[in-house]
Design a protein around this motif. Structure first.
Motif, mmCIF file in Angstrom:
data_model
loop_
_atom_site.group_PDB
_atom_site.id
_atom_site.type_symbol
_atom_site.label_atom_id
_atom_site.label_comp_id
_atom_site.label_asym_id
_atom_site.label_seq_id
_atom_site.Cartn_x
_atom_site.Cartn_y
_atom_site.Cartn_z
ATOM 1 N N ASN A 214 31.427 -18.604 102.316
ATOM 2 C CA ASN A 214 32.062 -18.704 101.001
ATOM 3 C C ASN A 214 32.164 -20.148 100.524
ATOM 4 N N ILE B 235 28.846 -21.119 99.213
ATOM 5 C CA ILE B 235 28.627 -20.540 97.882
ATOM 6 C C ILE B 235 29.303 -21.415 96.818
ATOM 7 N N GLU C 269 23.819 -14.279 96.180
ATOM 8 C CA GLU C 269 25.205 -14.307 96.643
ATOM 9 C C GLU C 269 26.114 -14.983 95.629
ATOM 10 N N ASP D 252 29.168 -13.094 93.979
ATOM 11 C CA ASP D 252 30.492 -13.702 94.079
ATOM 12 C C ASP D 252 31.154 -13.809 92.708
ATOM 13 N N ASP E 25 32.067 -10.250 91.548
ATOM 14 C CA ASP E 25 33.194 -9.706 92.317
ATOM 15 C C ASP E 25 34.512 -10.366 91.926
ATOM 16 N N ARG E 26 34.491 -11.685 91.788
ATOM 17 C CA ARG E 26 35.720 -12.393 91.402
ATOM 18 C C ARG E 26 36.170 -11.982 90.006
#
Length: 195
Positions: free
Chosen positions: A10, A13, A57, A61, A64-65
């Motif tokens: 993470n 990312i 990714e 990310d 999703d956030r």
């Protein structure tokens, strides 16, 4: 293969997002991400086999956030979703440049195509689920919530293309009017006729 340093996937990312903002997608490299994170390229390859996997990714990310943040808003969720989409809808937005670059890559790479398809399906499902909370029943007989989710997702991505390609595209105006469309669908008594 190198073992990862004390940096998480993470965190990498996040460094990759910073690199995208600073360098743009055209100059984005795994080496730049490694430098930003203070790790070796081997560490990057340990977590992400390819540049495309890292880019996917990043997209996952961000999506999703975005949906996680929206799930905390019970009222005006669609308005909040549009505000979020609008914030990424500009001529200098790295998100849609990245997303559309990956879409093109997906035409020639089945793995990218499959992963992007999964991301889109998840977004469509989230939109459909939230639409059921504001519309009951569906505003147009014969059009399912599933289809509404797909249509709204496609509209948002289409607006991003317009914003990226047309310097005179008015994001504010179009999103304001799109919100009026949704209000009209939600409450037929609030529809305004021809202006």
């Amino acid at each position: 293969m190198a073992k990862p340093n004390v940096i998480s996937k993470n965190e990498l990312i996040e460094y990759a997002k910073e690199c995208l903002v600073e360098k743009g997608i055209e100059k984005f490299t795994l080496k730049a991400v490694a430098e930003a994170g203070g790790v070796t390229q081997g560490t990057i390859y340990y977590h992400f086999r390819t540049k495309e996997q890292l880019l996917l990714e990043i997209v996952r990310d961000i999506c999703d956030r975005s949906w996680s943040e929206l799930s905390h808003h019970n009222e005006n969720i669609i308005k909040q979703a549009f505000e979020s989409a609008k914030s990424r809808c500009s001529s200098d937005s790295f998100f849609h440049k990245l997303f559309l670059t990956l879409v093109v890559s997906g035409f020639h790479n089945e793995k990218i195509k499959e992963q992007l398809g999964d991301i889109l399906e998840k977004e469509n499902e989230a939109l459909s689920k939230h639409l059921t909370k504001i519309w009951s029943p569906t505003p147009i007989k014969g059009v399912s919530f599933e289809t509404w989710g797909i249509l709204l997702n496609a509209i948002v991505d289409g607006l991003a293309i317009q914003a990226l390609l047309s310097k005179d595209f008015s994001v504010e105006k179009v999103y304001r009017e799109l919100e009026q469309v949704l209000i009209g669908l939600s409450n037929p008594s609030k529809r305004e006729c021809g202006k």
